[in-house]
Design an enzyme around this catalytic site. Structure first.
Site, PDB file in Angstrom:
ATOM      1  N   ARG A   1       2.332 -61.668 -22.343  1.00 32.72           N
ATOM      2  CA  ARG A   1       2.860 -62.043 -21.054  1.00 32.72           C
ATOM      3  C   ARG A   1       2.292 -61.109 -19.854  1.00 32.72           C
ATOM      4  O   ARG A   1       1.881 -61.767 -18.792  1.00 32.72           O
ATOM      5  CB  ARG A   1       4.204 -62.180 -20.882  1.00 32.72           C
ATOM      6  CG  ARG A   1       4.638 -63.542 -21.575  1.00 32.72           C
ATOM      7  CD  ARG A   1       6.393 -63.535 -21.805  1.00 32.72           C
ATOM      8  NE  ARG A   1       6.713 -62.795 -22.766  1.00 32.72           N
ATOM      9  CZ  ARG A   1       8.023 -62.664 -22.807  1.00 32.72           C
ATOM     10  NH1 ARG A   1       8.744 -63.232 -21.870  1.00 32.72           N
ATOM     11  NH2 ARG A   1       8.804 -61.862 -23.618  1.00 32.72           N
TER      12      ARG A   1
ATOM     13  N   HIS B   1       5.099 -68.039 -26.523  1.00 27.95           N
ATOM     14  CA  HIS B   1       6.087 -67.967 -27.659  1.00 27.95           C
ATOM     15  C   HIS B   1       5.774 -69.131 -28.696  1.00 27.95           C
ATOM     16  O   HIS B   1       6.392 -70.164 -29.017  1.00 27.95           O
ATOM     17  CB  HIS B   1       7.615 -68.751 -27.004  1.00 27.95           C
ATOM     18  CG  HIS B   1       7.963 -67.698 -25.838  1.00 27.95           C
ATOM     19  ND1 HIS B   1       7.355 -67.151 -25.068  1.00 27.95           N
ATOM     20  CD2 HIS B   1       9.264 -67.178 -26.221  1.00 27.95           C
ATOM     21  CE1 HIS B   1       8.259 -66.254 -24.462  1.00 27.95           C
ATOM     22  NE2 HIS B   1       9.556 -66.372 -25.072  1.00 27.95           N
TER      23      HIS B   1
ATOM     24  N   PHE C   1       8.591 -75.976 -24.927  1.00 30.71           N
ATOM     25  CA  PHE C   1       8.939 -76.735 -23.680  1.00 30.71           C
ATOM     26  C   PHE C   1       7.613 -77.130 -22.933  1.00 30.71           C
ATOM     27  O   PHE C   1       7.653 -78.183 -22.234  1.00 30.71           O
ATOM     28  CB  PHE C   1       9.779 -75.890 -22.751  1.00 30.71           C
ATOM     29  CG  PHE C   1      10.915 -75.184 -23.487  1.00 30.71           C
ATOM     30  CD1 PHE C   1      11.885 -76.265 -23.974  1.00 30.71           C
ATOM     31  CD2 PHE C   1      11.169 -74.106 -23.583  1.00 30.71           C
ATOM     32  CE1 PHE C   1      12.945 -75.787 -24.845  1.00 30.71           C
ATOM     33  CE2 PHE C   1      12.367 -73.531 -24.392  1.00 30.71           C
ATOM     34  CZ  PHE C   1      13.276 -74.376 -25.047  1.00 30.71           C
TER      35      PHE C   1
ATOM     36  N   ASP D   1      15.600 -65.510 -30.443  1.00 29.04           N
ATOM     37  CA  ASP D   1      16.212 -66.562 -29.962  1.00 29.04           C
ATOM     38  C   ASP D   1      16.319 -67.754 -31.177  1.00 29.04           C
ATOM     39  O   ASP D   1      16.986 -68.623 -30.852  1.00 29.04           O
ATOM     40  CB  ASP D   1      15.116 -67.002 -28.851  1.00 29.04           C
ATOM     41  CG  ASP D   1      15.316 -66.552 -27.633  1.00 29.04           C
ATOM     42  OD1 ASP D   1      16.334 -65.987 -27.674  1.00 29.04           O
ATOM     43  OD2 ASP D   1      14.540 -66.591 -26.599  1.00 29.04           O
TER      44      ASP D   1
ATOM     45  N   SER E   1      10.316 -65.479 -16.909  1.00 35.14           N
ATOM     46  CA  SER E   1      10.067 -65.157 -18.197  1.00 35.14           C
ATOM     47  C   SER E   1       8.639 -65.244 -18.728  1.00 35.14           C
ATOM     48  O   SER E   1       8.126 -64.413 -19.600  1.00 35.14           O
ATOM     49  CB  SER E   1      10.575 -66.326 -19.073  1.00 35.14           C
ATOM     50  OG  SER E   1      12.085 -66.504 -18.609  1.00 35.14           O
TER      51      SER E   1
ATOM     52  N   GLU F   1      10.508 -80.490 -17.830  1.00 38.83           N
ATOM     53  CA  GLU F   1       9.299 -80.395 -18.539  1.00 38.83           C
ATOM     54  C   GLU F   1       8.506 -81.434 -18.574  1.00 38.83           C
ATOM     55  O   GLU F   1       7.455 -81.594 -18.200  1.00 38.83           O
ATOM     56  CB  GLU F   1       9.431 -79.939 -20.059  1.00 38.83           C
ATOM     57  CG  GLU F   1       9.985 -78.340 -20.150  1.00 38.83           C
ATOM     58  CD  GLU F   1      11.530 -78.306 -19.996  1.00 38.83           C
ATOM     59  OE1 GLU F   1      12.082 -79.372 -20.114  1.00 38.83           O
ATOM     60  OE2 GLU F   1      12.217 -77.319 -20.250  1.00 38.83           O
TER      61      GLU F   1
ATOM     62  N   ARG G   1       4.592 -64.540 -28.186  1.00 36.89           N
ATOM     63  CA  ARG G   1       5.588 -64.353 -27.268  1.00 36.89           C
ATOM     64  C   ARG G   1       5.400 -62.886 -26.612  1.00 36.89           C
ATOM     65  O   ARG G   1       5.607 -62.734 -25.504  1.00 36.89           O
ATOM     66  CB  ARG G   1       6.792 -64.151 -27.976  1.00 36.89           C
ATOM     67  CG  ARG G   1       8.083 -63.665 -27.132  1.00 36.89           C
ATOM     68  CD  ARG G   1       9.479 -63.612 -27.795  1.00 36.89           C
ATOM     69  NE  ARG G   1      10.467 -63.100 -27.048  1.00 36.89           N
ATOM     70  CZ  ARG G   1      11.042 -61.775 -27.317  1.00 36.89           C
ATOM     71  NH1 ARG G   1      10.406 -61.226 -28.160  1.00 36.89           N
ATOM     72  NH2 ARG G   1      11.877 -61.253 -26.652  1.00 36.89           N
TER      73      ARG G   1
END
Lengths: 320, 275
Positions: A6, A105, A79, A113, A33, A54, A163
């Protein structure tokens, strides 16, 4: 050394935002995020949050692309792809619009999660769509190279990232050519074909195998579609057996892509290191990899099995 | 825009001709959606002949106004209009519609048909795409407008309301959405199958500029479009009361003609009424 996907996405979007004035980021309330708040602050006119919607994100991206801009729709793989899949199919893939879907992710590496956030089918879904190019980045540096390649490519692209942090595979700037895999290690006993953060594990497995005099070839198949058939067929001919390694269901992802090719053009024994046909659960990523069979020792075991199958084939052939 | 009597008459004649073209397409091919195509004819004629900034000789012109037929199954109406204003030869209508290798697909296809700004057919997506186009215009500093036609049954789709909130939040005032309130959806009357009443209040509560009109009345359509153009800071929803199958007495308000093509007798009778 480990680096974060990220953070790589954040920095890549910032610098590519300068380089590509047509780049527009669209997200469904995930700027924090995804760590793309910096992009939002630097290029506010080219950042669109559609809120938690989305399907709308995909439609907005499609509309932007029709005006000649290059939208990057960014979200978690669940998503970005799985929720709005039909919209992607009919509003991006079918009209062949120049939209880039970038997802973090991907896989059970998501960890705590749990299963609702672990996209383990996204590669199968996206591979099945005509017109789409499907990329998977192995580490931080490859994330940037893949994103740039996606922007240079005219047409829809799906780019899957992990992720969190991934073991570094590439230590210096690399070129990313769509349709060309990276041969990371040579060897003629078995081929390990991996994608995403599993590439680093395949390299570790190759090092372990070397200790027992097994020379494993390692390929980073960072482009699942179009598939680099040449490098795979050459590996099949020269090593005679293969192991595919991915953080994804064994149905329809990297293993599926490799098997579909080899069964048509050069059948050799193929073992899959992938998730069985089941969902993941909460847990630390490493614990999940252990439970679901995605560790270095699982790769080594699969390589041994593939080589055993190869040698028994040779034995049977010689007996005849 | 003041519309005078002579001009309205010309538009009405044009609408009749477009209905004949639609009938011809669907009858000859024995496939396609007549009822919903007939309910949007006046809207399309008002847009393509009086409202939109277009150049049929240059369908990809960047400055053009955009049109999205979100209720894509009513493509026959759009094809008849596009052919008539010169995007492609009229022969396509009968030779190509819903045929293999054809330029005119069952639902609009931006790759195959000149003048189509967005592929559609899967319901609910068009308004989001309109938002994307409007954002594109804003980012690029272009002043084109975006027109969308949405079915009343289509507003069952959650994505319509996802897009409605985005358009309002970002003040995408270049968007004008026509809601075709013909009152019938696939399985029956909207009031019975899935009521969206109160429709106007729904759009108002989403912070849209709402105008309610008779969707077959040219002066009302043109006046509404004018008001939409004057709206600043709010997208506009023009709620059009329409009649499914409009123009042919025995097709009006008949669910049968949602997706069933006419037989020869029905075709002849309809043609007589439209002449």
């Amino acid at each position: 050394m480990k680096l974060s996907f990220r953070d790589a996405l954040k920095e890549s979007l910032l610098s590519l935002g300068q380089e590509y004035p047509a780049l527009v980021v669209v997200t469904p309330d995930l700027a924090k995020s995804l760590r793309i708040v910096d992009f939002k602050q630097t290029f506010p006119e080219r950042y669109i949050s559609v809120g938690v919607s989305e399907a709308d994100m995909i439609g907005v991206a499609a509309g932007l692309a029709t005006t000649g801009l290059i939208p990057v729709a960014a979200a978690f793989a669940m998503f970005a792809v799985e929720k709005p899949f039909e919209q992607i199919r009919n509003a991006i893939a079918y009209p062949n619009l120049n939209v880039k879907i970038v997802a973090t992710h991907g896989g059970i590496c998501v960890g705590p999660d749990g299963a609702t956030h672990q996209a383990i089918e996204d590669l199968a879904l996206m591979r099945a769509l005509p017109n789409f190019t499907v990329l998977v980045a192995a580490d931080a540096l490859e994330t940037r190279a893949a994103l740039k390649a996606a922007l240079e490519h005219k047409g829809p692209v799906y780019l899957r990232l992990g992720r969190d942090e991934a073991e570094v595979v590439y230590r210096e700037e690399k070129e990313f050519i769509i349709g060309k895999a990276d041969l990371l290690r040579s060897g003629n006993d078995v081929t390990l074909v991996a994608c995403g953060p599993m590439v680093a594990k395949a390299l570790q497995a190759a090092e372990e195998l070397e200790k027992v005099k097994v020379e494993a070839r390692v390929i980073n198949m960072h482009c699942l579609k179009p598939l680099d058939e040449e490098v795979l067929l050459q590996a099949a001919r020269e090593t005679g057996c293969m192991v595919t390694v991915e953080d994804h269901t064994r149905i329809g992802g990297l293993g599926g892509a490799v098997a579909e090719l080899l069964v048509r053009k050069h059948p050799v024994p193929v073992e899959q290191v992938a998730l069985d046909d089941q969902f993941g659960e909460s847990g630390d990523a490493e614990d999940l990899f252990q439970k679901y069979g995605l560790t270095v020792s699982h790769i080594i075991a699969a390589a041994e099995k593939a080589m055993l199958r190869k040698s028994s084939q040779i034995f049977m052939k010689e007996r005849r | 825009m003041e519309s005078n009597g002579w001009e309205v008459l010309q538009l009405q004649k044009k609408a009749q001709q477009i209905r004949r073209d639609i009938l011809e397409m669907v009858y000859r091919r024995q496939s396609g959606h007549l009822g919903g195509s007939f309910s949007i004819v006046e809207i399309l004629v008002a847009l393509y002949y009086k409202t939109m900034r277009i150049d049929p000789a240059n369908p990809k012109w960047e400055g053009r106004d955009r049109f999205i037929l979100s209720k894509g199954h009513c493509a026959p109406a759009l094809y008849a209009v596009l052919a008539d204003v010169g995007y492609f030869p009229k022969a396509y209508l009968t030779e190509s519609f819903r045929c293999v290798n054809g330029k005119l697909q069952g639902h609009p296809d931006l790759k195959k048909t000149p003048g189509i700004d967005m592929s559609s057919g899967s319901l609910g997506i068009g308004l989001s795409v309109a938002c994307g186009m409007a954002f594109g215009g804003r980012i690029k500093g272009q002043d084109f407008r975006v027109f969308v036609v949405i079915g009343d049954g289509e507003t069952n789709e959650g994505q319509i309301w996802e897009a409605a909130k985005t358009a309002a939040h970002y003040k995408l005032d270049k968007i004008t959405a026509f809601i075709d309130l013909n009152g019938l959806q696939n399985d029956g009357p909207t009031a019975r199958e899935m009521s969206m009443a109160p429709m106007a209040a729904k759009w108002r509560s989403f912070n849209w500029n709402v105008i309610e009109i008779d969707g077959h009345d040219f002066p009302q359509i043109l006046a509404a479009v004018d008001k939409a153009k004057q709206s600043t800071g709010q997208p506009t929803a023009i709620l059009c009361r329409t009649v499914k199958g409009k123009g042919v007495s025995f097709m009006e308000n008949q669910i049968k003609f949602h997706g069933t093509p006419p037989n020869e007798e029905e075709y002849q009778k309809a043609l007589g009424e439209l002449s």
